[in-house]
Design a protein around this motif. Structure first.
Motif, PDB file in Angstrom:
ATOM      1  N   ASN A  25      23.223 -76.912-117.182  1.00  0.00           N
ATOM      2  CA  ASN A  25      23.082 -76.576-115.774  1.00  0.00           C
ATOM      3  C   ASN A  25      22.099 -75.422-115.638  1.00  0.00           C
ATOM      4  N   GLY A  26      21.198 -75.546-114.663  1.00  0.00           N
ATOM      5  CA  GLY A  26      20.278 -74.441-114.496  1.00  0.00           C
ATOM      6  C   GLY A  26      19.201 -74.685-113.464  1.00  0.00           C
ATOM      7  N   ILE A  27      18.388 -73.686-113.344  1.00  0.00           N
ATOM      8  CA  ILE A  27      17.213 -73.733-112.483  1.00  0.00           C
ATOM      9  C   ILE A  27      16.025 -73.428-113.377  1.00  0.00           C
ATOM     10  N   SER A  28      14.997 -74.259-113.291  1.00  0.00           N
ATOM     11  CA  SER A  28      13.793 -73.974-114.057  1.00  0.00           C
ATOM     12  C   SER A  28      12.677 -73.594-113.097  1.00  0.00           C
ATOM     13  N   VAL A  29      11.845 -72.682-113.543  1.00  0.00           N
ATOM     14  CA  VAL A  29      10.677 -72.267-112.773  1.00  0.00           C
ATOM     15  C   VAL A  29       9.490 -72.328-113.722  1.00  0.00           C
ATOM     16  N   ASP A  30       8.529 -73.181-113.412  1.00  0.00           N
ATOM     17  CA  ASP A  30       7.326 -73.341-114.222  1.00  0.00           C
ATOM     18  C   ASP A  30       6.148 -72.815-113.412  1.00  0.00           C
ATOM     19  N   ILE A  31       5.693 -71.615-113.772  1.00  0.00           N
ATOM     20  CA  ILE A  31       4.592 -70.998-113.039  1.00  0.00           C
ATOM     21  C   ILE A  31       3.300 -71.324-113.764  1.00  0.00           C
ATOM     22  N   ALA A  87      13.959 -80.944-106.884  1.00  0.00           N
ATOM     23  CA  ALA A  87      12.691 -80.499-107.480  1.00  0.00           C
ATOM     24  C   ALA A  87      11.695 -80.231-106.368  1.00  0.00           C
ATOM     25  N   HIS A  88      10.926 -79.161-106.570  1.00  0.00           N
ATOM     26  CA  HIS A  88       9.895 -78.846-105.567  1.00  0.00           C
ATOM     27  C   HIS A  88       8.707 -78.201-106.282  1.00  0.00           C
ATOM     28  N   SER A  89       7.512 -78.514-105.786  1.00  0.00           N
ATOM     29  CA  SER A  89       6.298 -77.915-106.306  1.00  0.00           C
ATOM     30  C   SER A  89       5.645 -77.116-105.187  1.00  0.00           C
ATOM     31  N   PHE A  90       5.389 -75.845-105.464  1.00  0.00           N
ATOM     32  CA  PHE A  90       4.710 -74.987-104.509  1.00  0.00           C
ATOM     33  C   PHE A  90       3.217 -74.947-104.867  1.00  0.00           C
ATOM     34  N   PRO A  91       2.334 -74.924-103.894  1.00  0.00           N
ATOM     35  CA  PRO A  91       0.887 -74.977-104.165  1.00  0.00           C
ATOM     36  C   PRO A  91       0.275 -73.615-104.508  1.00  0.00           C
ATOM     37  N   PHE A  92       1.002 -72.805-105.289  1.00  0.00           N
ATOM     38  CA  PHE A  92       0.462 -71.523-105.731  1.00  0.00           C
ATOM     39  C   PHE A  92       0.987 -71.235-107.134  1.00  0.00           C
ATOM     40  N   SER A 125      -0.005 -73.979-109.421  1.00  0.00           N
ATOM     41  CA  SER A 125       1.214 -74.437-108.755  1.00  0.00           C
ATOM     42  C   SER A 125       2.425 -73.868-109.480  1.00  0.00           C
ATOM     43  N   THR A 126       3.545 -73.869-108.785  1.00  0.00           N
ATOM     44  CA  THR A 126       4.817 -73.420-109.349  1.00  0.00           C
ATOM     45  C   THR A 126       5.849 -74.489-109.061  1.00  0.00           C
ATOM     46  N   GLU A 127       6.487 -75.001-110.132  1.00  0.00           N
ATOM     47  CA  GLU A 127       7.496 -76.035-109.977  1.00  0.00           C
ATOM     48  C   GLU A 127       8.882 -75.439-110.207  1.00  0.00           C
ATOM     49  N   VAL A 128       9.800 -75.761-109.292  1.00  0.00           N
ATOM     50  CA  VAL A 128      11.170 -75.284-109.384  1.00  0.00           C
ATOM     51  C   VAL A 128      12.086 -76.502-109.395  1.00  0.00           C
ATOM     52  N   THR A 129      13.017 -76.525-110.351  1.00  0.00           N
ATOM     53  CA  THR A 129      13.977 -77.633-110.412  1.00  0.00           C
ATOM     54  C   THR A 129      15.395 -77.089-110.529  1.00  0.00           C
ATOM     55  N   LEU A 130      16.329 -77.853-110.025  1.00  0.00           N
ATOM     56  CA  LEU A 130      17.763 -77.575-110.155  1.00  0.00           C
ATOM     57  C   LEU A 130      18.365 -78.765-110.884  1.00  0.00           C
ATOM     58  N   PHE A 131      19.073 -78.485-111.972  1.00  0.00           N
ATOM     59  CA  PHE A 131      19.726 -79.579-112.689  1.00  0.00           C
ATOM     60  C   PHE A 131      21.170 -79.216-113.014  1.00  0.00           C
ATOM     61  N   LYS A 132      22.035 -80.235-112.967  1.00  0.00           N
ATOM     62  CA  LYS A 132      23.455 -80.088-113.281  1.00  0.00           C
ATOM     63  C   LYS A 132      23.848 -81.223-114.208  1.00  0.00           C
ATOM     64  N   ASP A 133      24.623 -80.883-115.236  1.00  0.00           N
ATOM     65  CA  ASP A 133      25.014 -81.864-116.249  1.00  0.00           C
ATOM     66  C   ASP A 133      23.800 -82.604-116.803  1.00  0.00           C
TER      67      ASP A 133
END
Length: 161
Positions: free
Chosen positions: A130-136, A154-159, A140-148
């Protein structure tokens, strides 16, 4: 007989070539992993078009990597591009120029796919369930939330950096 596959990751800061060898006996093995700084995002104008200098930097890097791939007898070359090219309003022209000048076909990685790949790498290489990942990245910056170990959001920000 070993099959050789090359992947080119065209990022906003660096461009990377990874060459893999594959046989049914040994599976997939990394043969070469090289990268070059490109800083493509710095060549985006205020109206988010990549300028000619940036396109030339991209071409030179791809030309060089294509030579390396040829020396390693790569049968398949798969160049993929992320934020710097994806965000460029002239991305279609860039892709056409690269195809015409270098005979290389670039595929654009959609934002959601880029976020998924980050989650996938974490969920398949760690014991984290379980966690949140942030790939800067550079553009762009990608953020994901995963459980089990399952992707929930998942979302990608344009910065990026």
């Amino acid at each position: 007989m070993e099959e050789r596959i090359g992947l080119i990751d065209i990022g906003s800061n660096t461009i990377r070539l990874v060459i893999f060898g594959f046989t049914t006996e040994t599976g997939l093995n990394e043969i070469l992993n090289i990268k070059t700084p490109a800083r493509l995002s710095q060549y985006l104008t205020e109206d988010t078009k990549m300028n000619d200098e940036g396109i030339e930097v991209l071409k030179e890097a791809l030309r060089s990597f294509k030579k390396v791939a040829d020396k390693f007898d790569v049968q398949e070359l798969h160049p993929i591009a992320t934020a710097a090219i994806r965000q460029s309003k002239n991305r279609d022209d860039i892709i056409k120029q690269i195809k015409k000048d270098l005979n290389i076909e670039i595929q654009i990685v959609p934002e959601k796919d880029e976020a998924f790949y980050g989650y996938y790498a974490i969920s398949h290489t760690t014991d984290i369930e379980n966690g949140i990942s942030v790939d800067i990245g550079g553009g762009s910056t990608e953020v994901t939330l995963f459980k089990d170990k399952k992707l929930k959001e998942a979302h990608s920000f344009p910065f990026g950096v």
